[in-house]
Design an enzyme around this catalytic site. Structure first.
Site, mmCIF file in Angstrom:
data_model
loop_
_atom_site.group_PDB
_atom_site.id
_atom_site.type_symbol
_atom_site.label_atom_id
_atom_site.label_comp_id
_atom_site.label_asym_id
_atom_site.label_seq_id
_atom_site.Cartn_x
_atom_site.Cartn_y
_atom_site.Cartn_z
ATOM 1 N N ARG A 174 40.736 31.736 24.290
ATOM 2 C CA ARG A 174 40.414 30.553 25.092
ATOM 3 C C ARG A 174 40.225 29.323 24.225
ATOM 4 N NH1 ARG A 174 38.135 33.263 29.861
ATOM 5 N NH2 ARG A 174 37.653 31.768 31.481
ATOM 6 N N ARG A 202 31.786 34.772 43.641
ATOM 7 C CA ARG A 202 31.379 34.912 42.235
ATOM 8 C C ARG A 202 30.413 33.783 41.910
ATOM 9 N NH1 ARG A 202 35.974 35.499 37.607
ATOM 10 N NH2 ARG A 202 34.871 33.848 36.496
ATOM 11 N N ARG A 239 37.383 32.632 46.883
ATOM 12 C CA ARG A 239 37.486 33.914 46.176
ATOM 13 C C ARG A 239 36.246 34.783 46.379
ATOM 14 N NH1 ARG A 239 39.044 34.274 39.879
ATOM 15 N NH2 ARG A 239 37.052 33.256 39.452
ATOM 16 N N LYS A 248 45.173 35.267 37.059
ATOM 17 C CA LYS A 248 45.427 36.105 35.880
ATOM 18 C C LYS A 248 44.919 37.534 36.090
ATOM 19 C CE LYS A 248 43.064 33.412 33.085
ATOM 20 N NZ LYS A 248 42.574 32.358 33.995
#
Ligand code: AMP
Length: 213
Positions: A90, A156, A127, A15
């Protein structure tokens, strides 16, 4: 064409990457709640200290608090003519608050970026984000630097496997019901997030243009 784009999809669906790409096409801001909250944690503001533990566990922060943050952002001049919402809503209560807030503004376009749990786990294990400015990198080579500010790339904190499993659980239980919430609207679309990034971008642009057109 004027719209507020809501990007739905599990963590790791792309996203943020897609929003950063397509915002330039329509000249509207990309509002990422995760980025706003991570900045607050990094800068150790009162908000950051309050939400740090919940974010580290992969849970969701309080609906009223996040809704207030988003509504304040949507009221800024650059977002009044439309924006891309990445990570909000969410939960159903957040979606209901958003409907109320944008009444009278251009309609929501909702695009669900689909990705299986296996693909989520595989993608998030690789990632990297910038330790300094928080920008997502598409480059998995740890010797590479951030394309935005040149800072070092790191995993992350909430992409550790145990946290990702909790985030996926939270997503399926609290966020995936939004697909039914929005599903009957004429401006709802789905795209296959497992494709190459360029193909997802192509499908996303087509989906938005057909919904908003
Ligand atoms: P993201 O970058 O969208 O994956 O968000 C990272 C984390 O920020 C989430 O795991 C939550 O802890 C928090 N967060 C982001 N957006 C929301 C939201 N709309 N409601 C509640 N918590 C959120």
């Amino acid at each position: 064409m004027s719209f507020t784009l809501v990007l739905l999809g599990p963590p790791g669906a792309g996203k943020g990457t897609q929003a950063a790409r397509v915002r330039k096409i329509w000249g509207i801001p990309h509002i990422s709640t995760g980025a706003i909250l991570r900045d607050a944690v990094r800068e150790a503001t009162p908000l950051g200290r309050r939400i740090e533990a919940v974010m580290a566990s992969g849970g969701l922060i309080d609906d009223d608090l996040i809704t207030r943050i988003v509504c304040e952002r949507l009221d800024q001049a650059d977002a009044r003519g439309g924006c891309i919402l990445d990570g909000f809503p969410r939960t159903i209560p957040q979606a209901e608050s958003l409907d109320q807030f944008i009444a009278g503004r251009p309609p929501l376009v909702i695009v669900d970026v689909e990705l299986s749990d296996e693909d989520v786990l595989r993608r998030l294990a690789a990632r990297m984000i910038c330790a300094e400015c928080g920008t997502n990198s598409e480059d998995v080579d740890t010797s590479a630097r951030c394309h935005n500010c040149g800072g070092p790339l790191v995993p992350r904190a909430d992409d550790a496997e145990a946290v990702v499993r909790n985030r996926l659980h939270v997503y399926r239980r609290q966020t995936a019901p939004l697909i039914s919430f929005y599903g009957a609207r004429p401006t709802f679309r789905q795209v296959d997030g497992a494709q190459l990034f360029d193909d997802v971008t192509r499908d996303l642009v087509r989906a938005v243009e057909s919904a908003a057109g």
